[in-house]
Design an enzyme around this catalytic site. Structure first.
Site, PDB file in Angstrom:
ATOM      1  N   TRP A 156      25.890  68.900  15.899  1.00 54.49           N
ATOM      2  CA  TRP A 156      26.259  70.319  15.841  1.00 54.49           C
ATOM      3  C   TRP A 156      26.602  70.889  17.209  1.00 54.49           C
ATOM      4  O   TRP A 156      27.122  71.985  17.292  1.00 54.49           O
ATOM      5  CB  TRP A 156      25.089  71.130  15.249  1.00 54.49           C
ATOM      6  CG  TRP A 156      23.783  70.791  15.907  1.00 54.49           C
ATOM      7  CD1 TRP A 156      22.851  69.904  15.435  1.00 54.49           C
ATOM      8  CD2 TRP A 156      23.290  71.260  17.171  1.00 54.49           C
ATOM      9  NE1 TRP A 156      21.812  69.794  16.335  1.00 54.49           N
ATOM     10  CE2 TRP A 156      22.048  70.622  17.409  1.00 54.49           C
ATOM     11  CE3 TRP A 156      23.768  72.164  18.127  1.00 54.49           C
ATOM     12  CZ2 TRP A 156      21.291  70.848  18.552  1.00 54.49           C
ATOM     13  CZ3 TRP A 156      23.013  72.382  19.270  1.00 54.49           C
ATOM     14  CH2 TRP A 156      21.787  71.733  19.475  1.00 54.49           C
ATOM     15  N   ASN A 157      26.274  70.181  18.308  1.00 58.47           N
ATOM     16  CA  ASN A 157      26.385  70.865  19.609  1.00 58.47           C
ATOM     17  C   ASN A 157      27.820  71.018  20.101  1.00 58.47           C
ATOM     18  O   ASN A 157      28.118  71.927  20.868  1.00 58.47           O
ATOM     19  CB  ASN A 157      25.481  70.221  20.660  1.00 58.47           C
ATOM     20  CG  ASN A 157      25.850  68.805  20.981  1.00 58.47           C
ATOM     21  OD1 ASN A 157      26.557  68.152  20.210  1.00 58.47           O
ATOM     22  ND2 ASN A 157      25.388  68.303  22.105  1.00 58.47           N
ATOM     23  N   PRO A 181      30.493  65.892   9.200  1.00 57.99           N
ATOM     24  CA  PRO A 181      30.010  66.775  10.273  1.00 57.99           C
ATOM     25  C   PRO A 181      28.545  67.117  10.064  1.00 57.99           C
ATOM     26  O   PRO A 181      28.022  66.975   8.959  1.00 57.99           O
ATOM     27  CB  PRO A 181      30.886  68.025  10.119  1.00 57.99           C
ATOM     28  CG  PRO A 181      31.350  68.018   8.705  1.00 57.99           C
ATOM     29  CD  PRO A 181      31.376  66.585   8.247  1.00 57.99           C
ATOM     30  N   ALA A 182      27.898  67.602  11.121  1.00 55.19           N
ATOM     31  CA  ALA A 182      26.500  68.015  11.009  1.00 55.19           C
ATOM     32  C   ALA A 182      26.377  69.120   9.957  1.00 55.19           C
ATOM     33  O   ALA A 182      27.280  69.937   9.802  1.00 55.19           O
ATOM     34  CB  ALA A 182      26.010  68.522  12.358  1.00 55.19           C
ATOM     35  N   GLY A 234      24.915  61.401  18.487  1.00 56.88           N
ATOM     36  CA  GLY A 234      23.666  62.043  18.079  1.00 56.88           C
ATOM     37  C   GLY A 234      22.504  61.433  18.823  1.00 56.88           C
ATOM     38  O   GLY A 234      22.672  60.881  19.920  1.00 56.88           O
ATOM     39  N   SER A 235      21.340  61.493  18.214  1.00 60.03           N
ATOM     40  CA  SER A 235      20.137  61.033  18.900  1.00 60.03           C
ATOM     41  C   SER A 235      20.022  59.514  18.890  1.00 60.03           C
ATOM     42  O   SER A 235      20.559  58.831  18.008  1.00 60.03           O
ATOM     43  CB  SER A 235      18.909  61.632  18.215  1.00 60.03           C
ATOM     44  OG  SER A 235      18.856  61.187  16.879  1.00 60.03           O
ATOM     45  N   GLU A 256      27.300  57.214  20.736  1.00 58.80           N
ATOM     46  CA  GLU A 256      27.091  58.111  21.887  1.00 58.80           C
ATOM     47  C   GLU A 256      25.742  58.768  21.645  1.00 58.80           C
ATOM     48  O   GLU A 256      25.632  59.688  20.823  1.00 58.80           O
ATOM     49  CB  GLU A 256      28.180  59.189  21.937  1.00 58.80           C
ATOM     50  CG  GLU A 256      29.574  58.672  22.204  1.00 58.80           C
ATOM     51  CD  GLU A 256      29.761  58.158  23.608  1.00 58.80           C
ATOM     52  OE1 GLU A 256      28.853  58.323  24.450  1.00 58.80           O
ATOM     53  OE2 GLU A 256      30.823  57.572  23.867  1.00 58.80           O
ATOM     54  N   LEU A 257      24.719  58.289  22.350  1.00 56.64           N
ATOM     55  CA  LEU A 257      23.352  58.696  22.013  1.00 56.64           C
ATOM     56  C   LEU A 257      22.772  59.620  23.082  1.00 56.64           C
ATOM     57  O   LEU A 257      23.489  60.211  23.861  1.00 56.64           O
ATOM     58  CB  LEU A 257      22.504  57.446  21.789  1.00 56.64           C
ATOM     59  CG  LEU A 257      23.114  56.473  20.758  1.00 56.64           C
ATOM     60  CD1 LEU A 257      22.281  55.215  20.636  1.00 56.64           C
ATOM     61  CD2 LEU A 257      23.295  57.143  19.406  1.00 56.64           C
ATOM     62  N   GLU A 387      14.630  64.376  26.302  1.00 58.63           N
ATOM     63  CA  GLU A 387      15.710  65.341  26.478  1.00 58.63           C
ATOM     64  C   GLU A 387      15.224  66.706  25.987  1.00 58.63           C
ATOM     65  O   GLU A 387      14.840  66.844  24.822  1.00 58.63           O
ATOM     66  CB  GLU A 387      16.868  64.872  25.590  1.00 58.63           C
ATOM     67  CG  GLU A 387      18.209  64.976  26.200  1.00 58.63           C
ATOM     68  CD  GLU A 387      19.297  64.389  25.294  1.00 58.63           C
ATOM     69  OE1 GLU A 387      19.007  63.783  24.240  1.00 58.63           O
ATOM     70  OE2 GLU A 387      20.458  64.552  25.654  1.00 58.63           O
TER      71      GLU A 387
HETATM   72  P1  ADP Z   1      20.791  66.070  16.964  1.00 59.90           P
HETATM   73  O1  ADP Z   1      19.493  66.154  17.652  1.00 59.90           O
HETATM   74  O2  ADP Z   1      21.973  66.224  17.831  1.00 59.90           O
HETATM   75  O3  ADP Z   1      20.864  66.866  15.706  1.00 59.90           O
HETATM   76  P2  ADP Z   1      20.680  63.797  15.247  1.00 59.90           P
HETATM   77  O4  ADP Z   1      20.800  62.369  15.609  1.00 59.90           O
HETATM   78  O5  ADP Z   1      19.457  64.227  14.533  1.00 59.90           O
HETATM   79  O6  ADP Z   1      20.895  64.557  16.591  1.00 59.90           O
HETATM   80  O7  ADP Z   1      21.911  64.270  14.374  1.00 59.90           O
HETATM   81  C1  ADP Z   1      23.237  63.868  14.630  1.00 59.90           C
HETATM   82  C2  ADP Z   1      23.963  63.729  13.316  1.00 59.90           C
HETATM   83  O8  ADP Z   1      23.357  62.676  12.575  1.00 59.90           O
HETATM   84  C3  ADP Z   1      23.897  64.958  12.421  1.00 59.90           C
HETATM   85  O9  ADP Z   1      25.109  65.077  11.734  1.00 59.90           O
HETATM   86  C4  ADP Z   1      22.790  64.609  11.464  1.00 59.90           C
HETATM   87  O10 ADP Z   1      22.911  65.266  10.233  1.00 59.90           O
HETATM   88  C5  ADP Z   1      23.022  63.132  11.273  1.00 59.90           C
HETATM   89  N1  ADP Z   1      21.857  62.370  10.807  1.00 59.90           N
HETATM   90  C6  ADP Z   1      20.547  62.662  10.945  1.00 59.90           C
HETATM   91  N2  ADP Z   1      19.782  61.718  10.370  1.00 59.90           N
HETATM   92  C7  ADP Z   1      20.632  60.799   9.848  1.00 59.90           C
HETATM   93  C8  ADP Z   1      20.462  59.566   9.137  1.00 59.90           C
HETATM   94  N3  ADP Z   1      19.272  59.070   8.839  1.00 59.90           N
HETATM   95  N4  ADP Z   1      21.575  58.890   8.775  1.00 59.90           N
HETATM   96  C9  ADP Z   1      22.796  59.380   9.075  1.00 59.90           C
HETATM   97  N5  ADP Z   1      23.013  60.506   9.742  1.00 59.90           N
HETATM   98  C10 ADP Z   1      21.954  61.219  10.127  1.00 59.90           C
END
Ligand code: ADP
EC number: 1.2.1.-
Length: 483
Positions: A156-157, A181-182, A234-235, A256-257, A387
């Site tokens: 989402w950022n 998308p998120a 994402g994370s 990209e983590l 982070e």
């Molecule tokens: P952030 O802290 O930036 O939200 P996340 O890794 O939690 O990082 O989320 C990044 C993306 O990954 C978001 O679109 C989120 O909905 C998605 N996401 C979260 N959990 C899962 C999962 N188990 N499998 C696939 N996508 C996921």
């Protein structure tokens, strides 16, 4: 407050599959983090819809990849132009669903569009190779071909730019695309897709599957054999899950983590420039970017001057709703985001850190947090290892260059690092010693479409942007001809 747009049709709550806009069996609220108001009710699609989107992308693949690179480039360039023509509306949608200051949203639209332009240009430079053969009757060559259907999961950022960085090289290479998308920010994605259709992107080439079932939709993208590549921002935690899931079909991955960016200020730095750089690197997007400075190290000789000036400037940052032109720091994305900043701050203070400015939830209430500087950070504090993803700048003191490098590298992450120095030898020495994919020297903002963005260690795999960014979407085929 509803959003006022010049072109209201850009606010699209439906998802896009095979060129059709789908309202879905159910919908989910998209919330404005500045006000708590519902911006729209977006299609909340499930795994069956995801499967249909993947089928659509798979079916659209051959015709798209058969187009000439120039034809694909022309369509991408039109898409870029439409994004820029509609920059203000796209920025308004972005700020409404995500909260970042409108000035930054306008910047993000231009930044996202720049990747579409860049890869429109790169589409025409996907060269193969002729290899000198070891036998007189052999001819050997290498073709670069599109990898196939690309699945994308984005955070989402940067609701526009994270998608742009993935979809543009994918389409340029001749791949088709299914984006998820998120859940917090589906509207920037669908708005981009509206413009993609107008630019002439054929049905099925871009599909946007909005939905709240992150794990279910993600699992389908990882394990459906028609998807040949997954690209994720994402994370690190979710990256690990996706990597495990992609093992099933050996689906290629770009990740990209998370980052844990160090920002080092040496005694020989221009302290004022370093303060400005630290503010840019730390407080952009309210501290919610994976390249945000997470920990600042200042050398003993300039430590006091640096923290004092930093605190002064941070105290002057304007906090408010993103749609206000004066705002420099908007609300955080959600209550978890606020809780994490507070936890990091409390932990640091309990271990002896000194709050110089800020230090609590903002008087505006809701998801606002005061831009904060804490000094005298020491080893063992949580904010050095995790982070923070919020407007909290921790500063630690160091004595020697070696000590700074050791501390900077003492993390599982390796995305971005920054340092300020006016000593040319040191610039090279430290740049080479930092175990990071991106190093900013005397600058707090370094990302651009022309340069490779990506991390080492647990920060990910692959690079986005630059001439390298298209590689992840291409397969190599070696052809050997015996005459
Ligand atoms: P952030 O802290 O930036 O939200 P996340 O890794 O939690 O990082 O989320 C990044 C993306 O990954 C978001 O679109 C989120 O909905 C998605 N996401 C979260 N959990 C899962 C999962 N188990 N499998 C696939 N996508 C996921």
């Amino acid at each position: 407050m509803s959003i006022e747009l010049k072109d209201p049709s850009l606010l699209e709550p439906r998802a896009l599959i095979a060129g059709e806009w789908i309202a879905g069996a159910s919908q989910a609220d998209v919330i404005n983090p500045a006000t708590g108001e519902v911006v729209a009710r977006a299609a909340d699609l499930g795994v069956d819809d995801m499967r249909r989107a993947i089928d659509a992308a798979y079916a659209a693949g051959p015709a798209w990849s058969a187009k000439t690179a120039k034809e694909r480039a022309d369509i991408l360039m039109r898409w870029h132009d439409l994004m820029m023509e509609n920059q203000e509306d796209l920025a308004q949608i972005l700020t409404a669903e995500m909260g970042k200051p409108i000035v930054e949203s306008r910047g993000e639209i231009a930044y996202g569009a720049s990747f579409i332009r860049w890869f429109a240009e790169e589409a025409r430079r996907i060269y193969g190779d002729i290899i000198p053969a070891p036998m007189a009757d052999r001819r050997m060559m290498v073709l670069r071909q599109p990898i196939g259907v690309v699945g994308s999961i984005t955070p989402w950022n940067f609701p526009n730019a994270m998608i742009a960085r993935k979809v543009a090289p994918a389409l340029a290479a001749g791949c088709t695309f299914v984006g998820r998308p998120a859940e917090d920010t589906p509207l920037s994605a669908t708005a981009m897709a509206v413009l993609a259709q107008r630019a002439g992107v054929p049905d099925g080439v871009i599909n946007i599957v909005t939905g709240t079932d992150a794990a279910g939709l993600g699992l389908e993208l990882c394990t459906n054999f028609k998807v040949r590549k997954l690209t994720f921002t994402g994370s690190t935690e979710v990256g690990r899950i996706l990597m495990r899931q992609c093992a099933q079909n050996i689906t290629k991955l770009s990740l990209e983590l998370g980052g844990n960016a160090p920002f080092i200020v040496f005694d020989d730095a221009d302290v004022d420039a370093a303060v400005d750089g630290a503010i840019a690197a730390k407080f952009r997007n309210g501290g919610q970017t994976c390249v945000c400075a997470n920990r600042i190290y200042a050398q003993s000789g300039i430590y006091d001057a640096f923290v004092e000036r930093l605190a002064e400037k941070v105290a002057a940052l304007q906090v408010g709703p993103g749609h206000d032109d004066q705002t420099q720091i908007g609300p955080l994305i959600n209550t978890d985001g606020v809780a994490k900043v507070q936890r990091h701050l409390d932990d640091a203070v309990a271990q002896g850190a000194r709050v110089l400015t800020g230090g609590k939830a903002h008087a505006l209430g809701g998801l606002y947090f005061e831009p904060t500087v804490v000094a005298d950070i020491s080893k063992g504090m949580a904010l050095l290892n995790e982070e923070t993803f919020g407007p909290l700048a921790p500063v630690a003191r160091f004595n020697t260059e070696e000590e700074a490098i050791t501390q900077a590298n003492d993390t599982e992450f390796g995305l971005a690092a920054y340092f300020f120095s006016r000593d040319l030898s040191r610039m090279w020495r430290v740049s080479e010693a930092l175990e990071y994919g991106i190093v900013g020297v005397n600058s707090g903002v370094v990302s651009t479409a022309e340069a490779p963005f990506g991390g080492v260690k647990a920060s990910g795999l692959g690079r986005e942007g630059s001439r390298y960014g298209i590689e992840d979407f291409l397969e190599m085929k070696y052809i050997c001809v015996t005459l």
